[in-house]
Write a protein that holds these residues in place. Structure first.
Motif, short mmCIF file in Angstrom:
data_model
loop_
_atom_site.label_atom_id
_atom_site.label_comp_id
_atom_site.label_asym_id
_atom_site.label_seq_id
_atom_site.Cartn_x
_atom_site.Cartn_y
_atom_site.Cartn_z
N ASP A 384 15.15 35.03 -25.69
CA ASP A 384 15.55 36.32 -26.23
C ASP A 384 15.57 37.40 -25.14
O ASP A 384 14.92 37.26 -24.10
N ARG A 435 20.81 34.70 -30.07
CA ARG A 435 19.51 35.15 -29.55
C ARG A 435 19.10 36.47 -30.18
O ARG A 435 19.94 37.25 -30.63
N ARG A 436 17.80 36.70 -30.21
CA ARG A 436 17.31 38.02 -30.55
C ARG A 436 17.52 38.95 -29.36
O ARG A 436 17.17 38.60 -28.23
#
Length: 557
Positions: A384, A435-436
């Protein structure tokens, strides 16, 4: 590849040829605030394979394009009109130029063959951008477009990467041309000479306390792999610059820390004790984490280009060439583990770990930086991405937040401009929707490009935007206190950030208890879409930790 005439000798409009040349370069997006001088180009773009991302300010377009370059290694492209539109690209150009990010800026201009409106809005854009670009050119004939586009991408992407500006006047854009496209080809960098590699290996073997320094220039995929293997093989301890975070997994037992401050931090105890610095991918554009002195420690410079020598940096050996191949071949010469007197380094590492983990679970509210950084790390996975604007919190993240992979901590320690955090995070969210991604901004920096929230919502991004709110320019207040001046002139009022986010179609949150921060983040990421999280912050720890405590620090040299 050889050049091919995609138009088969047929006449076509110059703006169509320009867009076709961009397609040949593999351009995916153009970030833009168009003007009337761009209308031919805009029409050509309409029927192309390139996605137009309309932003709310030219800075947002420029920062997104520069971050595309940073994350992919391919030049990002942005577009603006003449005059005021072009001048708004000045900060993104400097951001890319100092930060080593490949960027192509396309600007419009009035007709150059016949004046229609005198000097209205006309300034020398090409001359203005020349000092902050690797190349700045006006296109004066449609037939030159293929070669200028090819050259622009070569220059922008070639090490050291940076910004390029191409100005396309109205009358040139609409003229007919039959020039062929010049197809791009792979680039291969030179390999360091065997003699200098042998000198470097001998110097490393003779050193008792070598250290590896990892800088932004090593933040490339192959360099990261090679460096990780080199550290594992040689067992030489390492530290990094702010823009070198994540090149090597910072969970490594050989990781000392990040040089978040110019000097005086705990990691500098190790730097002062070292007799050799193996400096990989760093240059003096990023604030130097150590100072050289005549007769002092030796430095091996490993980079794509030779060292820029100044009063704080004059390496004794320069290993110039492809970083990954240089490091691999240097490791082969060393053969295995290097003898390091590392007891002192272990002591320093223990001190750093103790201080960076201190108060990471402190319940105070407004939240203190140590707790905020620790809670961010809890919710972000290995892959992330956090993108930081510029403020005092950047120092806390550089010191306390461990990065596990390259380009998962996006911060600017070169131009160090405010206003880039949100657009940078937006680019990451667009490239990596799985993804974050979190933008971390101060209230001052956020408001400089806050209008791009609308762009993020319109683009359907999944993004969490965190605002650390102290109703002031906190970094400058910290510097003001350090200089012994009165606390004065740096406070302001903010809008209701929750309502502000909601008005753009995002979802606003305000954290009112420290224990609610992690659950708020988790809920926002789970829900998807664009979320803004306002977090009141208490920066009183700046003075205690970053000023008073470090002034009392003693290095057991």
């Amino acid at each position: 590849m050889t050049s091919t005439a995609v138009n088969d000798g047929k006449s076509m409009k110059a703006s169509d040829l320009f867009v076709a040349a961009l397609e040949a370069e593999g351009v995916e997006y153009i970030f833009a605030v168009p003007g009337e001088e761009n209308l031919d180009f805009l029409e050509s773009l309409r029927t192309s394979s390139i996605e137009l991302v309309l932003t709310r300010h030219e800075q947002g377009a420029g920062f997104m394009a520069a971050t595309y370059g940073r994350l992919t290694g391919k030049a990002g492209v942005c577009m603006a009109t003449l005059g005021p539109g072009a001048t708004n690209f000045a900060t993104p150009a400097a951001y890319a130029h100092l930060g080593g990010m490949p960027l192509i800026m396309i600007t419009g201009q009035k007709p150059i063959k016949k004046s229609k409106q005198g000097q209205f809005q006309i300034i020398d854009v090409v001359g203005l951008f020349d000092p902050i670009c690797k190349m700045s050119k006006q296109i004066v004939h449609g037939n030159t477009i293929p070669s200028l586009v090819r050259e622009a991408f070569r220059v922008a992407e070639e090490e050291r990467p940076g910004a390029v500006l191409l100005e396309l006047p109205e009358d040139i854009a609409e003229e007919e041309t039959n020039a062929p496209i010049l197809e791009p080809h792979d680039r291969h960098y030179a390999v360091a000479d065997d003699r200098v590699l042998e000198e470097a290996s001998q110097l490393i073997c003779a050193a008792k306390m070598p250290l590896v320094l990892v800088g932004a220039g090593a933040n490339r995929k192959q360099a990261s792999i090679a460096l990780s293997k080199f550290i594992e093989q040689t067992q030489i301890p390492f530290f990094n610059t702010q823009m070198g975070k994540g090149v090597i997994d910072e969970r490594s037992g050989l990781f000392l820390g990040t040089a978040a401050l110019s000097d005086g931090d705990y990691v500098h105890c190790a730097v002062e004790r070292a007799d050799l610095i193996i400096n990989v991918g760093h240059d003096v554009v990023e604030k130097p984490p150590f100072f050289m002195e005549e007769g002092g420690k030796q430095v091996i410079h490993i980079n794509y280009k030779s060292a820029q020598v100044d009063q704080v940096y004059f390496p004794q050996i320069e290993v110039v060439g492809d970083i990954a191949r240089s490091i691999t071949r240097l490791g082969e010469r060393l053969g295995g583990k290097v003898a390091v007197e590392d007891e002192y380094y272990r002591m320093v590492r223990g001190e750093i770990e103790a201080h960076t983990s201190e108060l990471s679970d402190d319940p105070r509210f407004p939240i203190i930086p140590q707790r905020f950084v620790a809670d961010t790390r809890k919710v972000m996975g290995d892959h992330d991405i956090i993108a930081l604007d510029n403020g005092v919190y950047k120092i806390w993240y550089a010191r306390n937040y461990k990065a596990y992979e390259p380009n998962t901590v996006l911060l600017d320690n070169a131009l160090a401009t405010m206003g880039a955090g949100l657009p940078s995070a937006m680019m990451a969210a667009k490239l990596y929707p799985e993804r974050r991604v979190m933008a971390i901004c101060g209230d001052g920096g956020f408001m400089m490009n806050s209008q791009e929230l609308e762009t993020a919502v319109r683009q359907g991004m999944n993004l969490v935007v965190t605002i650390l709110n102290d109703n002031s320019y906190g970094m400058i207040r910290w510097k003001q206190a350090d200089a012994g001046f009165d606390d004065w002139g740096l406070e302001f009022n903010n809008p209701d950030f929750v309502q502000y986010a909601n008005s753009y179609g995002a979802t606003g949150h305000r954290v009112e208890r420290t224990e609610d921060l992690v659950p708020t983040f988790e809920a926002a990421f789970k829900a998807g879409g664009v979320h803004l999280v306002e977090v009141p912050v208490d920066y009183s720890e700046n003075k205690r930790v970053l000023l008073d405590e470090l002034k009392e620090k003693v290095c057991l040299i």
